[in-house]
Scaffold this active site. Sequence first.
Site, PDB file in Angstrom:
ATOM      1  CB  THR A 159      -0.931   0.009   1.233  1.00  0.00           C
ATOM      2  OG1 THR A 159      -0.154  -0.200   2.409  1.00  0.00           O
ATOM      3  CG2 THR A 159      -1.986  -1.068   1.130  1.00  0.00           C
ATOM      4  NE  ARG A 170      -8.904   0.923  -2.744  1.00  0.00           N
ATOM      5  CZ  ARG A 170      -8.757   1.980  -3.560  1.00  0.00           C
ATOM      6  NH1 ARG A 170      -9.654   2.934  -3.587  1.00  0.00           N
ATOM      7  NH2 ARG A 170      -7.706   2.083  -4.328  1.00  0.00           N
ATOM      8  CE  LYS A 185       6.542  -2.337   0.907  1.00  0.00           C
ATOM      9  NZ  LYS A 185       6.593  -1.069   1.659  1.00  0.00           N
ATOM     10  N   GLY A 239      -0.055   1.908  -5.897  1.00  0.00           N
ATOM     11  CA  GLY A 239       1.115   2.784  -5.894  1.00  0.00           C
ATOM     12  C   GLY A 239       1.409   3.256  -7.298  1.00  0.00           C
ATOM     13  CB  VAL A 243       6.441   0.445  -7.819  1.00  0.00           C
ATOM     14  CG1 VAL A 243       6.424  -0.744  -6.865  1.00  0.00           C
ATOM     15  CG2 VAL A 243       7.544   1.414  -7.427  1.00  0.00           C
ATOM     16  N   GLY A 244       4.435  -0.786 -10.040  1.00  0.00           N
ATOM     17  CA  GLY A 244       3.442  -1.794 -10.438  1.00  0.00           C
ATOM     18  C   GLY A 244       3.972  -2.678 -11.563  1.00  0.00           C
ATOM     19  CD  GLU A 261      -7.261  -0.292  -7.835  1.00  0.00           C
ATOM     20  OE1 GLU A 261      -7.320   0.782  -8.444  1.00  0.00           O
ATOM     21  OE2 GLU A 261      -8.174  -1.128  -7.847  1.00  0.00           O
ATOM     22  CB  CYS A 295      -4.392   7.521  -7.493  1.00  0.00           C
ATOM     23  SG  CYS A 295      -5.795   6.848  -6.626  1.00  0.00           S
ATOM     24  CD  GLU A 392      -0.155   9.856 -10.034  1.00  0.00           C
ATOM     25  OE1 GLU A 392       0.885   9.167 -10.097  1.00  0.00           O
ATOM     26  OE2 GLU A 392      -1.179   9.466  -9.472  1.00  0.00           O
TER      27      GLU A 392
HETATM   28  P1  NAD Z   1       5.137   3.988  -4.654  1.00  0.00           P
HETATM   29  O1  NAD Z   1       4.895   3.193  -5.873  1.00  0.00           O
HETATM   30  O2  NAD Z   1       6.449   4.667  -4.515  1.00  0.00           O
HETATM   31  O3  NAD Z   1       5.013   3.078  -3.351  1.00  0.00           O
HETATM   32  C1  NAD Z   1       3.847   2.347  -3.076  1.00  0.00           C
HETATM   33  C2  NAD Z   1       4.229   1.178  -2.183  1.00  0.00           C
HETATM   34  O4  NAD Z   1       5.094   0.313  -2.902  1.00  0.00           O
HETATM   35  C3  NAD Z   1       4.979   1.549  -0.912  1.00  0.00           C
HETATM   36  O5  NAD Z   1       4.592   0.667   0.106  1.00  0.00           O
HETATM   37  C4  NAD Z   1       6.418   1.295  -1.302  1.00  0.00           C
HETATM   38  O6  NAD Z   1       7.265   1.030  -0.194  1.00  0.00           O
HETATM   39  C5  NAD Z   1       6.254   0.068  -2.151  1.00  0.00           C
HETATM   40  N1  NAD Z   1       7.334  -0.225  -3.075  1.00  0.00           N
HETATM   41  C6  NAD Z   1       8.155   0.634  -3.740  1.00  0.00           C
HETATM   42  N2  NAD Z   1       9.010  -0.077  -4.510  1.00  0.00           N
HETATM   43  C7  NAD Z   1       8.707  -1.382  -4.334  1.00  0.00           C
HETATM   44  C8  NAD Z   1       9.228  -2.594  -4.848  1.00  0.00           C
HETATM   45  N3  NAD Z   1      10.233  -2.631  -5.733  1.00  0.00           N
HETATM   46  N4  NAD Z   1       8.663  -3.749  -4.439  1.00  0.00           N
HETATM   47  C9  NAD Z   1       7.641  -3.756  -3.549  1.00  0.00           C
HETATM   48  N5  NAD Z   1       7.109  -2.642  -3.037  1.00  0.00           N
HETATM   49  C10 NAD Z   1       7.633  -1.475  -3.433  1.00  0.00           C
HETATM   50  O7  NAD Z   1       3.933   4.989  -4.532  1.00  0.00           O
HETATM   51  P2  NAD Z   1       3.649   6.078  -3.407  1.00  0.00           P
HETATM   52  O8  NAD Z   1       4.543   7.241  -3.639  1.00  0.00           O
HETATM   53  O9  NAD Z   1       3.649   5.458  -2.041  1.00  0.00           O
HETATM   54  O10 NAD Z   1       2.139   6.445  -3.741  1.00  0.00           O
HETATM   55  C11 NAD Z   1       1.796   7.324  -4.736  1.00  0.00           C
HETATM   56  C12 NAD Z   1       1.384   6.578  -5.984  1.00  0.00           C
HETATM   57  O11 NAD Z   1       0.333   5.686  -5.669  1.00  0.00           O
HETATM   58  C13 NAD Z   1       0.825   7.503  -7.041  1.00  0.00           C
HETATM   59  O12 NAD Z   1       1.297   7.125  -8.295  1.00  0.00           O
HETATM   60  C14 NAD Z   1      -0.679   7.273  -6.941  1.00  0.00           C
HETATM   61  O13 NAD Z   1      -1.388   7.564  -8.106  1.00  0.00           O
HETATM   62  C15 NAD Z   1      -0.736   5.838  -6.609  1.00  0.00           C
HETATM   63  N6  NAD Z   1      -2.017   5.511  -5.993  1.00  0.00           N
HETATM   64  C16 NAD Z   1      -2.914   4.799  -6.746  1.00  0.00           C
HETATM   65  C17 NAD Z   1      -4.152   4.492  -6.216  1.00  0.00           C
HETATM   66  C18 NAD Z   1      -5.143   3.709  -7.016  1.00  0.00           C
HETATM   67  O14 NAD Z   1      -6.107   3.200  -6.436  1.00  0.00           O
HETATM   68  N7  NAD Z   1      -4.997   3.569  -8.322  1.00  0.00           N
HETATM   69  C19 NAD Z   1      -4.496   4.890  -4.920  1.00  0.00           C
HETATM   70  C20 NAD Z   1      -3.553   5.614  -4.181  1.00  0.00           C
HETATM   71  C21 NAD Z   1      -2.307   5.908  -4.736  1.00  0.00           C
END
Ligand code: NAD
Length: 492
Positions: A159, A170, A185, A239, A243-244, A261, A295, A392
């Site tokens: 998350t 969720r 995590k 996220g 990363v996704g 997501e 997001c 974004e």
């Molecule tokens: P992020 O991708 O940097 O991090 C999200 C999560 O992933 C964190 O827990 C982070 O520690 C983890 N992470 C990072 N690298 C990883 C890896 N290699 N392996 C496993 N986990 C890893 O995103 P953020 O900065 O925390 O959040 C902002 C982003 O999230 C924005 O792009 C936003 O649009 C998106 N977001 C999307 C939704 C949705 O429902 N579509 C909702 C909320 C946020």
Amino acid sequence: MRMLPDADPTALADSDKVLADLDLAVPGVNRTFDVHDPATGQTIAQVPDFDVQQALDAVARADEAGRSWAATTTRHRADVLRTWYELILQNAETIALLITREMGKPLAEARGEVSYGADFVRWYAEEAVRPGGNFRDAPAGGARLLTRRAPVGLSVLITPWNFPLAMATRKIAPALAAGCPAVIKPAPNTPLTAIFAVQLAVAAGVPEDLVQVVNTTDAPAFSTAVLADPRVRKVSFTGSTGVGKALLHLAADNVLKSSMELGGNAPLLVFDDADLERAVDGAFAAKMRNGGQSCIAANRILVQDGIADAFVEALTERLAAVEVGNGLAARVDVGPVIDHRAVTRLSGLVEDATRRGAHLLTGGSAPSHPGTFFEPTLLDHVPADADLARTEIFGPVAAIQRFSRQDEAIARANDTEHGLAGYVFTENLDRAFNVADQLATGMVGINQGVPSNAAAPFGGIKQSGLGREGSSEGLEEYEEVRYYNLSLRQTS
Ligand code: NAD
């Protein structure tokens, strides 16, 4: 230097007590990392930092506990989830204070997130007893075809920091409703709310080891090891798109069921036939909720020429009146952004847009302060090639572009690899549906700036993701379909 309101002393003392009372210890995990309050920069907690072996041990514990959970009745799971929902509400103020301290949003918004986050638990308490399934006659005769839904298995939930409670519930609530164990995590900026929420789940009757909270500062090592573990069957990530994609590559090796997501670049379209007040209210909410760190935040506000001047004037006034400060201050509309990197990024985006010809009408800079703040900002006449129109923004910066024709607005709105949310403001019902149908997004707010709802399928198309959260679709993400073919012979 602009003076920003400080925390209200009573709210600060209450939140300090909540932090002091938190039980963060994890047996055997001795290394810790610091959690900061983005409104002050101060360290507010030290959280156990799992290494890879400790994360795999957590996977083993969840897997073990999951065997008996999968065999429980759906009524039992529903009852436990309902109790968890009630405990979240009973502890609403504690959770709201935690959210504000670790993430920064104003306390009133944090309270709103508690009720939004709790709603997913209530919804899946209700959905747990409706797992679905199907029955049909074989078209050629000779058989009856039955399907049922079974838990997919051990689910890894990752998350982000922007909604520390809601992004966790969720995922956890549908996983539990479906009969799955989970390893969650949270983001390292905001681990506290998830830790506390899972403790409440255990108090509600969720078996102690069933949901493991694994915090780590080495997310890549965590995901590489955990997603390769054969006990894991599912990954659900919220996220950034980058990363996704990396997680989808890892998930491919074990062919994991995957929900993603990801990031958005939401267009918000205001037509000449919109109700001005409704459009300004909607755009303000879609842009400024969570300080723009959502997001589905309106990333590109596209306004038709005939209404543009009046709309820009009204929205500029609204943004200029916003009070920025510590989320625990008595009257504050927008808190800090998450960290220094966000401040630098937002400053860069504003600079790039003005250099390319955008007009800066309010805000535009970062007040000097130990916390990480950015002024609510409005830029008009933003060129479509400005960085903030293509990426974004994730902060309190409204970027306005103008258009003359509906088809031109739709083409620009869809000119992105993202497709999470879109918005349309018009009082013409035909236009509302025509435009909504043509927007390449998973969700559309029609005269509505905040479309999220636990009963609705939240999710994106294109590079904004795979799968849905909330609604009955959100339960299916944690289920797999089993099919039985029942042979049927004629008797006489
Ligand atoms: P992020 O991708 O940097 O991090 C999200 C999560 O992933 C964190 O827990 C982070 O520690 C983890 N992470 C990072 N690298 C990883 C890896 N290699 N392996 C496993 N986990 C890893 O995103 P953020 O900065 O925390 O959040 C902002 C982003 O999230 C924005 O792009 C936003 O649009 C998106 N977001 C999307 C939704 C949705 O429902 N579509 C909702 C909320 C946020």
